[in-house]
Motif scaffolding. Structure first.
Motif, PDB file in Angstrom:
ATOM      1  N   ASN A 139      -9.419  -1.261  11.164  1.00  0.00           N
ATOM      2  CA  ASN A 139      -9.772  -0.035  10.452  1.00  0.00           C
ATOM      3  C   ASN A 139      -8.601   0.946  10.412  1.00  0.00           C
ATOM      4  O   ASN A 139      -8.333   1.564   9.382  1.00  0.00           O
ATOM      5  CB  ASN A 139     -10.989   0.616  11.104  1.00  0.00           C
ATOM      6  N   PHE A 140      -7.915   1.090  11.538  1.00  0.00           N
ATOM      7  CA  PHE A 140      -6.786   2.024  11.578  1.00  0.00           C
ATOM      8  C   PHE A 140      -5.606   1.489  10.772  1.00  0.00           C
ATOM      9  O   PHE A 140      -4.962   2.233  10.026  1.00  0.00           O
ATOM     10  CB  PHE A 140      -6.376   2.292  13.026  1.00  0.00           C
ATOM     11  N   VAL A 141      -5.321   0.185  10.902  1.00  0.00           N
ATOM     12  CA  VAL A 141      -4.243  -0.414  10.115  1.00  0.00           C
ATOM     13  C   VAL A 141      -4.564  -0.303   8.626  1.00  0.00           C
ATOM     14  O   VAL A 141      -3.715   0.062   7.805  1.00  0.00           O
ATOM     15  CB  VAL A 141      -4.022  -1.888  10.507  1.00  0.00           C
ATOM     16  N   GLY A 142      -5.811  -0.602   8.273  1.00  0.00           N
ATOM     17  CA  GLY A 142      -6.220  -0.510   6.877  1.00  0.00           C
ATOM     18  C   GLY A 142      -6.121   0.889   6.331  1.00  0.00           C
ATOM     19  O   GLY A 142      -5.727   1.103   5.173  1.00  0.00           O
ATOM     20  N   HIS A 143      -6.470   1.878   7.167  1.00  0.00           N
ATOM     21  CA  HIS A 143      -6.400   3.276   6.721  1.00  0.00           C
ATOM     22  C   HIS A 143      -4.967   3.666   6.347  1.00  0.00           C
ATOM     23  O   HIS A 143      -4.725   4.301   5.308  1.00  0.00           O
ATOM     24  CB  HIS A 143      -6.928   4.205   7.811  1.00  0.00           C
ATOM     25  N   TYR A 144      -4.001   3.272   7.180  1.00  0.00           N
ATOM     26  CA  TYR A 144      -2.615   3.675   6.915  1.00  0.00           C
ATOM     27  C   TYR A 144      -1.946   2.796   5.869  1.00  0.00           C
ATOM     28  O   TYR A 144      -1.161   3.298   5.052  1.00  0.00           O
ATOM     29  CB  TYR A 144      -1.824   3.675   8.228  1.00  0.00           C
ATOM     30  N   LEU A 145      -2.261   1.512   5.851  1.00  0.00           N
ATOM     31  CA  LEU A 145      -1.695   0.656   4.813  1.00  0.00           C
ATOM     32  C   LEU A 145      -2.252   1.002   3.439  1.00  0.00           C
ATOM     33  O   LEU A 145      -1.603   0.777   2.415  1.00  0.00           O
ATOM     34  CB  LEU A 145      -1.973  -0.818   5.123  1.00  0.00           C
ATOM     35  N   GLY A 146      -3.464   1.570   3.417  1.00  0.00           N
ATOM     36  CA  GLY A 146      -4.082   1.939   2.150  1.00  0.00           C
ATOM     37  C   GLY A 146      -3.332   3.011   1.391  1.00  0.00           C
ATOM     38  O   GLY A 146      -3.604   3.245   0.202  1.00  0.00           O
ATOM     39  N   GLN A 147      -2.379   3.641   2.048  1.00  0.00           N
ATOM     40  CA  GLN A 147      -1.634   4.739   1.420  1.00  0.00           C
ATOM     41  C   GLN A 147      -0.319   4.284   0.791  1.00  0.00           C
ATOM     42  O   GLN A 147       0.423   5.112   0.259  1.00  0.00           O
ATOM     43  CB  GLN A 147      -1.343   5.820   2.471  1.00  0.00           C
ATOM     44  N   ILE A 148      -0.030   2.968   0.840  1.00  0.00           N
ATOM     45  CA  ILE A 148       1.290   2.536   0.369  1.00  0.00           C
ATOM     46  C   ILE A 148       1.292   2.068  -1.089  1.00  0.00           C
ATOM     47  O   ILE A 148       2.328   1.661  -1.596  1.00  0.00           O
ATOM     48  CB  ILE A 148       1.856   1.413   1.268  1.00  0.00           C
ATOM     49  N   GLY A 149       0.133   2.088  -1.755  1.00  0.00           N
ATOM     50  CA  GLY A 149       0.130   1.725  -3.158  1.00  0.00           C
ATOM     51  C   GLY A 149      -1.010   0.806  -3.540  1.00  0.00           C
ATOM     52  O   GLY A 149      -1.837   0.424  -2.705  1.00  0.00           O
ATOM     53  N   SER A 150      -1.030   0.414  -4.813  1.00  0.00           N
ATOM     54  CA  SER A 150      -2.145  -0.371  -5.335  1.00  0.00           C
ATOM     55  C   SER A 150      -2.216  -1.770  -4.745  1.00  0.00           C
ATOM     56  O   SER A 150      -3.268  -2.394  -4.739  1.00  0.00           O
ATOM     57  CB  SER A 150      -2.031  -0.469  -6.869  1.00  0.00           C
ATOM     58  N   ASP A 151      -1.089  -2.298  -4.274  1.00  0.00           N
ATOM     59  CA  ASP A 151      -1.081  -3.632  -3.670  1.00  0.00           C
ATOM     60  C   ASP A 151      -1.237  -3.586  -2.155  1.00  0.00           C
ATOM     61  O   ASP A 151      -1.005  -4.596  -1.470  1.00  0.00           O
ATOM     62  CB  ASP A 151       0.221  -4.364  -4.008  1.00  0.00           C
ATOM     63  N   SER A 152      -1.658  -2.453  -1.632  1.00  0.00           N
ATOM     64  CA  SER A 152      -1.774  -2.320  -0.179  1.00  0.00           C
ATOM     65  C   SER A 152      -2.773  -3.304   0.407  1.00  0.00           C
ATOM     66  O   SER A 152      -2.637  -3.739   1.554  1.00  0.00           O
ATOM     67  CB  SER A 152      -2.188  -0.884   0.179  1.00  0.00           C
ATOM     68  N   TRP A 153      -3.775  -3.697  -0.380  1.00  0.00           N
ATOM     69  CA  TRP A 153      -4.784  -4.625   0.134  1.00  0.00           C
ATOM     70  C   TRP A 153      -4.183  -5.979   0.481  1.00  0.00           C
ATOM     71  O   TRP A 153      -4.664  -6.671   1.381  1.00  0.00           O
ATOM     72  CB  TRP A 153      -5.925  -4.795  -0.874  1.00  0.00           C
ATOM     73  N   ARG A 154      -3.118  -6.366  -0.234  1.00  0.00           N
ATOM     74  CA  ARG A 154      -2.456  -7.638   0.087  1.00  0.00           C
ATOM     75  C   ARG A 154      -1.837  -7.576   1.488  1.00  0.00           C
ATOM     76  O   ARG A 154      -1.933  -8.518   2.278  1.00  0.00           O
ATOM     77  CB  ARG A 154      -1.370  -7.953  -0.947  1.00  0.00           C
ATOM     78  N   TRP A 155      -1.186  -6.445   1.776  1.00  0.00           N
ATOM     79  CA  TRP A 155      -0.577  -6.283   3.095  1.00  0.00           C
ATOM     80  C   TRP A 155      -1.641  -6.164   4.181  1.00  0.00           C
ATOM     81  O   TRP A 155      -1.434  -6.629   5.299  1.00  0.00           O
ATOM     82  CB  TRP A 155       0.343  -5.066   3.093  1.00  0.00           C
ATOM     83  N   MET A 156      -2.770  -5.552   3.841  1.00  0.00           N
ATOM     84  CA  MET A 156      -3.869  -5.476   4.810  1.00  0.00           C
ATOM     85  C   MET A 156      -4.322  -6.877   5.217  1.00  0.00           C
ATOM     86  O   MET A 156      -4.434  -7.201   6.402  1.00  0.00           O
ATOM     87  CB  MET A 156      -5.056  -4.716   4.210  1.00  0.00           C
TER      88      MET A 156
END
Length: 459
Positions: A160-177
């Motif tokens: 949840n915490f990783v997802g919250h911060y990775l969610g701020q890096i752009g539209s492809d953030s879900w791939r990095w999540m």
């Protein structure tokens, strides 16, 4: 002066126990992380892949569907070829498929990959707890198995915490999540290389001398097996048929329903936690989300103490009662009473996490060694197909019926778990693994081990 003799059930805690526990703990962290990160990723990938309610439910529940199949197939396979091989293969699959998530371009591709991840996780649910239970001394078995839930919860909270911060890096953030789950998976895979086979399984296959050598090598020359199960006849034929025999069918039914009625509300609610919080009126939900995740973690840790303090039956029945009442209270509150709703949600979260410790302890204690992998696999499969259906239906239910009706339905599921536990929950605390898995010993008061031959189980 000769060293004191021990059996595998009463040997003092050793570094080897810590190693096996650590490997299984790492897997539980990965499991929680992999299943938790999809909730955060869905908030970003939904608009990008143009997911409707059906695809959102399918992708949210895809890993759970995979767990259903994996627990059955790999759990049964572990009874036939051994725990160690499946222990390694399951995480090899998870590590490879997790990387491939980065390259998906459609909901179908992501759905298939999440199914495969779930398949590997299903095998690990069945085999990881089996291997840990079969190596653990009686004194530490419950705390070690229950600690898996703490690490699972830690993985979920971390996602949840990783997802919250990775969610701020752009539209492809879900791939990095999604691909971020590769890191712990690879670490666990490497560390699992060289894990020995379960000596209890070897004994059940008639390979007693191999079992003795593993025990002496890893636990000490003064440690004996203490096992009397040596049945090998009709090993393959026992399988799932043995789980529904006259002597074991009540335990199989209890294990499946008990775990099912806990995980349906757990996975359904926390897979779509951001959506539920918005429905409750928490538009800026980071504080509420953080509090709930904190209570998940604290509940899992306090649950270890509750597990040691109370009987298995007492803890199970009491937890179901509190969960039913708190979720029903949440369901009837007006959306304007945000403080009271949050309090009810926090109480529910705390006891849900604490009670989830039981889902990793009870199944390992319900079934004899010969079919323990199949038994845990069956219980896990029953629970996960139910939770997959619940997770698939929850966004649809929230859309058409609303929050209150959806939560009432979850409360009814917990009420069923309460009734079944009152009727069927056995007491297995303070028993050796052989005693706990013997369906003829229901009171937990026996001081002698009584083994049921495989031929008797099949009657």
């Amino acid at each position: 002066m000769s060293k004191q003799k021990y059996t595998i059930d009463d040997v003092p805690f050793k570094k080897f126990h810590l190693r096996i526990a650590g490997l299984t703990f790492g897997a539980s962290f990965c499991d929680g992380y992999a299943l938790g990160i999809i909730a955060m990723a869905l908030t970003v990938l939904g608009p990008q892949l143009e997911l409707n309610a059906m695809w959102t439910g399918l992708i949210g529940s895809s890993a759970l569907i995979g767990v259903f199949v994996g627990a059955l197939v790999l759990g049964r396979l572990s009874d036939r070829i051994g725990r160690q091989k499946v222990f390694l293969i399951s995480f090899l699959l998870i590590a490879i498929v997790t990387i491939l998530q980065f390259f998906v371009s459609s909901p179908v591709e992501l759905f298939i990959l999440r199914l495969l991840i779930g398949f590997g996780l299903g095998g690990d649910y069945a085999v990881g707890t089996t291997l840990l239970a079969e190596f653990s001394p009686k004194k530490y078995r419950a705390s070690l198995l229950a600690s898996l839930n703490v690490l699972w919860t830690l993985g979920y909270v971390a996602s949840n915490f990783v997802g919250h911060y990775l969610g701020q890096i752009g539209s492809d953030s879900w791939r990095w999540m999604l691909v971020s789950a590769t890191i712990p998976a690879i670490v666990v895979l490497i560390l699992r290389i060289g894990t020995p086979e379960s000596p209890r399984w070897l004994v059940s296959m008639g390979r007693v001398e191999e079992a003795r050598q593993i025990v002496k090598k890893h636990l000490g020359p003064n440690v004996e097996m203490g096992e009397t199960i040596t049945s090998t006849d009709n090993q393959t034929a026992a399988g799932f048929r043995g789980l529904f025999s006259k002597k074991l069918r009540k335990r199989t039914a209890f294990g499946g329903i008990f775990k099912l009625t806990i995980v349906i509300p757990y996975f359904a609610i926390y897979t779509f936690l951001p959506t539920i919080l918005r429905t409750m009126g928490f538009e800026q939900n980071f504080f509420a989300d953080t509090m709930l995740n904190l209570f998940l973690l604290v509940g899992a840790i306090v649950g270890l103490w509750l597990l040691a303090k109370f009987s298995r039956r007492g803890f199970t029945i009491g937890s179901f009662a509190v969960l039913t009442v708190s979720l029903f209270a949440l369901s009837i509150m007006h959306t304007g009473s945000q403080f009271l709703m949050l309090v009810a949600f926090l109480v529910f979260t705390f006891f849900m996490s604490a009670a989830s410790n039981l889902t990793l302890v009870y199944p390992a204690e319900l079934f004899p060694t010969e079919i323990r992998g199949s038994g845990i696999g069956m219980v896990t499969a029953i629970s996960r197909i139910g939770s997959a259906i619940g997770t698939f239906l929850l966004p649809v239910s929230l859309n058409f019926l609303g929050l209150n009706a959806s939560m009432i339905a979850m409360a009814v599921i917990l009420l069923i778990g309460l009734i079944v536990s009152i009727a069927w929950a056995p007491e297995t605390k303070s028993l050796s693994l052989n005693e706990a898995s013997n369906p003829l010993l229901d009171t937990g008061n026996s001081s002698e081990e009584t083994d049921i031959p495989l031929q008797e189980i099949r009657k």
